[in-house]
Design a protein around this motif. Structure first.
Motif, short mmCIF file in Angstrom:
data_model
loop_
_atom_site.label_atom_id
_atom_site.label_comp_id
_atom_site.label_asym_id
_atom_site.label_seq_id
_atom_site.Cartn_x
_atom_site.Cartn_y
_atom_site.Cartn_z
N ASP A 94 45.53 52.65 38.52
CA ASP A 94 45.51 53.37 37.25
C ASP A 94 46.02 52.51 36.09
O ASP A 94 45.62 52.71 34.95
CB ASP A 94 46.30 54.68 37.35
N GLU A 95 46.86 51.54 36.39
CA GLU A 95 47.39 50.64 35.36
C GLU A 95 46.78 49.24 35.41
O GLU A 95 47.08 48.41 34.56
CB GLU A 95 48.91 50.50 35.53
N ARG A 96 45.96 48.99 36.45
CA ARG A 96 45.41 47.64 36.71
C ARG A 96 46.55 46.62 36.78
O ARG A 96 46.47 45.53 36.24
CB ARG A 96 44.37 47.26 35.66
N LEU A 97 47.61 47.01 37.48
CA LEU A 97 48.82 46.21 37.59
C LEU A 97 48.95 45.66 39.01
O LEU A 97 48.95 46.43 39.98
CB LEU A 97 50.05 47.06 37.27
N LEU A 98 49.05 44.36 39.12
CA LEU A 98 49.27 43.69 40.40
C LEU A 98 50.70 43.19 40.42
O LEU A 98 51.12 42.44 39.52
CB LEU A 98 48.31 42.51 40.56
N GLN A 99 51.45 43.61 41.42
CA GLN A 99 52.82 43.14 41.59
C GLN A 99 52.87 42.22 42.80
O GLN A 99 52.41 42.60 43.88
CB GLN A 99 53.78 44.31 41.79
N LEU A 100 53.44 41.03 42.60
CA LEU A 100 53.57 40.06 43.67
C LEU A 100 55.03 39.68 43.87
O LEU A 100 55.72 39.37 42.89
CB LEU A 100 52.76 38.80 43.36
N TRP A 101 55.46 39.69 45.11
CA TRP A 101 56.79 39.22 45.48
C TRP A 101 56.64 37.86 46.13
O TRP A 101 56.04 37.73 47.20
CB TRP A 101 57.44 40.18 46.47
N TYR A 121 51.51 41.29 37.10
CA TYR A 121 50.31 40.74 36.47
C TYR A 121 49.50 41.90 35.92
O TYR A 121 49.14 42.82 36.65
CB TYR A 121 49.49 39.92 37.49
N ARG A 122 49.19 41.84 34.64
CA ARG A 122 48.55 42.95 33.94
C ARG A 122 47.04 42.77 33.81
O ARG A 122 46.54 41.66 33.70
CB ARG A 122 49.17 43.10 32.56
N ALA A 148 46.64 30.69 43.32
CA ALA A 148 46.56 29.51 42.45
C ALA A 148 45.20 29.37 41.78
O ALA A 148 45.11 28.98 40.62
CB ALA A 148 46.89 28.25 43.25
N GLY A 149 44.15 29.72 42.49
CA GLY A 149 42.81 29.54 41.95
C GLY A 149 42.24 30.70 41.16
O GLY A 149 41.30 30.52 40.37
N HIS A 150 42.78 31.90 41.38
CA HIS A 150 42.14 33.08 40.79
C HIS A 150 43.07 34.00 40.00
O HIS A 150 42.57 34.91 39.33
CB HIS A 150 41.48 33.90 41.90
N TYR A 197 45.94 35.85 34.07
CA TYR A 197 46.36 37.19 33.69
C TYR A 197 47.75 37.13 33.07
O TYR A 197 48.55 36.27 33.43
CB TYR A 197 46.37 38.12 34.92
N ASP A 198 48.01 38.06 32.16
CA ASP A 198 49.34 38.15 31.56
C ASP A 198 50.35 38.49 32.64
O ASP A 198 50.10 39.37 33.48
CB ASP A 198 49.38 39.24 30.48
#
Length: 69
Positions: free
Chosen positions: A17-24, A34-35, A56-58, A63-64
């Motif tokens: 819903d926010e197109r938000l990717l969270q990476l640990w 990442y927004r 690293a490649g994509h 992304y912000d």
């Protein structure tokens, strides 16, 4: 939440819903946010042979990002 057997990334969460990717990342207890990431990018990250290489490649520099506080 998806956990990875990766030397770079421990886990990921995607909020469609926010197109938000969270990476640990390894060695960090807080996520990088990442927004405006499309869901297919998250799906491809999960399916990648190497999440670190895919990142690293994509994702990195495309992304912000809001680093952990």
């Amino acid at each position: 939440m998806v956990r990875f057997d990766s030397s770079a990334i421990r886990r990921a969460e995607y909020h469609a819903d926010e197109r938000l990717l969270q990476l640990w990342f390894r060695g960090n207890d807080k996520p990088h946010d990442y927004r405006d990431v499309p869901e297919d990018v998250f799906d491809a990250l999960c399916a990648a042979e190497s999440q670190g290489r895919y990142f690293a490649g994509h994702i990195r520099d495309r992304y912000d990002v809001m680093p952990p506080a």
